[in-house]
Design an enzyme around this catalytic site. Structure first.
Site, PDB file in Angstrom:
ATOM      1  N   TYR A 282       0.653  -1.202   0.022  1.00 32.89           N
ATOM      2  CA  TYR A 282       0.071  -0.056   0.066  1.00 32.89           C
ATOM      3  C   TYR A 282       0.705   1.189  -0.014  1.00 32.89           C
ATOM      4  CZ  TYR A 282      -2.917   3.714   1.431  1.00 32.89           C
ATOM      5  OH  TYR A 282      -3.865   4.918   1.554  1.00 32.89           O
TER       6      TYR A 282
ATOM      7  N   GLU B 105      -3.340   7.400  -4.156  1.00 33.71           N
ATOM      8  CA  GLU B 105      -3.399   5.893  -3.663  1.00 33.71           C
ATOM      9  C   GLU B 105      -2.834   5.072  -4.589  1.00 33.71           C
ATOM     10  OE1 GLU B 105      -5.916   4.714   0.038  1.00 33.71           O
ATOM     11  OE2 GLU B 105      -6.802   4.088  -1.943  1.00 33.71           O
TER      12      GLU B 105
END
Ligand code: GDP
Ligand code: MN
Length: 391
Positions: free
Chosen positions: A108, A196
């Site tokens: 992530y 993101e």
């Protein structure tokens, strides 16, 4: 403003970040053609302004081009409901067809503007993928947060530090570092509020690619990026919010039933508090801004009244450059355009031309209650509310 995944990946790719081969498609036939060109197994991804697609049937693997056509046909034209959408879902008008990757690890990586820290913050975790929200909640120590000093900017040593913290293999550290530097450059140059990459994919042959991409752009900086503004897909937005954007009105829909029309963000917040203290809930945040004219006020009134959950309207105006008489005329214009709606309007007006504004309203056909202060406004909301429920 949000970008679609395919638009975000295009931005990443132009900024030097590797993304899987693929292309957006608007029909099942187009999807078939893209898959045929890729010539490998594919993943078909619904393009919507919401995450959580993987858990909600919005991401499908397909072994060949005909299967891609089949799943694209199933997805296109539907509405996808994910944990991040309302129960009405969001329309799927395009799909991204990409080479399916051989995934060995899902990381992530994200950057957000953190208002409380007053700068950008990088977030990273080795436990990326679809359960990252749970990781953040139950094992927050697995999510590294790194503030970026706005004076010196993002530094390569910070990227290396993150790479070590995450336990990346030496082969990947160099690649991760340059990816991180590119990502922050993209973030700043495009005035993003969020980027993101989840998952940031490590393939079994140790390549690093952006498996997914979410980008939010700072609305107040969009005037500097007309090319990005053109990417807006208003079909994905709440219709009233996209109307508001067109007229330059700050509007956010909430779940109460008192529609609020205010000038100034601070006053708008205070007005929402007043509404709550009257035992009611605001149906929206709305700031017409300091330099609105009659038409803009009329649009704001129409947006508020078009929300069927609104049972009372509270207008709270402190006249300055925006004069109260202008607000009053704008309100009349707006209400006149929706003659079938007759909700009570509580008005508190102070400041420039307040007397004139109040006079215009009291002589109008509008169902208005004029009040002098916030306490009276709260009382008036209570009584209109009770008279409603008892009638
Ligand atoms: P989101 O659920 O909306 O965030 O959609 P993502 O694009 O992140 O996809 C969700 C999940 O689908 C990922 O975490 C992966 O596990 C899986 N996925 C996405 N692309 C691929 C791919 O190319 N190959 C494989 N095997 N899985 C993929
Ligand atoms: Mn994702």
């Amino acid at each position: 403003m949000k970008l679609h995944e395919y638009q975000a990946k295009d931005m990443l790719s132009k900024g030097g970040i590797k993304v899987p081969e693929g292309q957006v498609a608007y029909t099942a036939e187009e999807a078939y053609r893209v898959a045929s060109q890729l010539g490998v197994g594919s993943v078909v991804k619904a393009q919507v302004h919401a995450g959580g697609r993987g858990k909600s049937g919005g991401i499908k693997l397909a072994r060949n081009a005909s299967e891609v056509r089949e799943v694209a046909d199933l997805l296109l034209g539907t509405r996808l409901v994910t944990p991040q959408t309302g129960e009405e879902g969001v329309p799927v008008s395009s799909v991204l067809v990409e080479e399916a990757l051989d995934i060995s690890q899902e990381l992530y990586l994200g950057i957000v503007v953190d208002g409380s820290l007053g700068g950008d913050v990088v977030m990273a975790s080795v436990s990326g993928g679809m359960d990252v929200e749970e990781v953040a909640e139950s094992t927050p120590e697995k999510l590294y947060k790194l503030p970026i000093d706005p004076m010196i900017g993002f530094q390569p040593f910070q990227a290396r530090r993150l790479a070590y913290l995450m336990g990346l293999t030496p082969n990947l550290i160099r690649e991760f570092t340059s990816l991180m530097i590119n990502l922050h450059k993209i973030f700043s140059e495009n005035d993003c509020s969020l980027v993101e990459i989840n998952p940031l994919i490590v393939t079994s042959d140790e390549r690093l690619l952006a498996g997914d991409a979410k980008i939010g752009l700072d609305d107040d900086a969009l005037y500097r990026h007309p090319d990005l503004l053109a990417l807006n897909d208003s079909e994905q937005e709440e219709p009233l919010e996209s109307d508001a954007r067109k007229f330059g009105i700050s509007y956010i829909r909430l779940d109460g039933d008192v529609g609020c029309l205010v000038n100034g963000a601070g006053l708008a917040m205070a007005t929402m508090d007043i509404t709550r203290s009257a035992g009611a809930g605001p149906a929206n945040f709305l700031d017409v801004g300091g330099s609105a004219d009659e038409n803009k006020v009329a649009e704001a009134v129409k947006i508020i009244l078009s929300d069927s959950s609104v049972k009372t309207v509270l207008v709270n105006i402190f006249g300055g450059i925006l004069r109260c008489d202008v607000v009053a005329r704008g309100m009349i214009l707006g209400v006149e355009e929706l003659p079938h709606i007759n909700v009570p309007i509580v008005v508190r007006m102070l400041g420039t031309n307040a007397e004139e504004g109040r006079d215009i309203l009291s002589r109008s056909e509008l169902n208005v209650t004029l009040v002098d202060d916030m306490a009276q406004a709260a009382e008036a909301i209570k009584s209109t509310k009770y008279s409603k429920s008892s009638g």
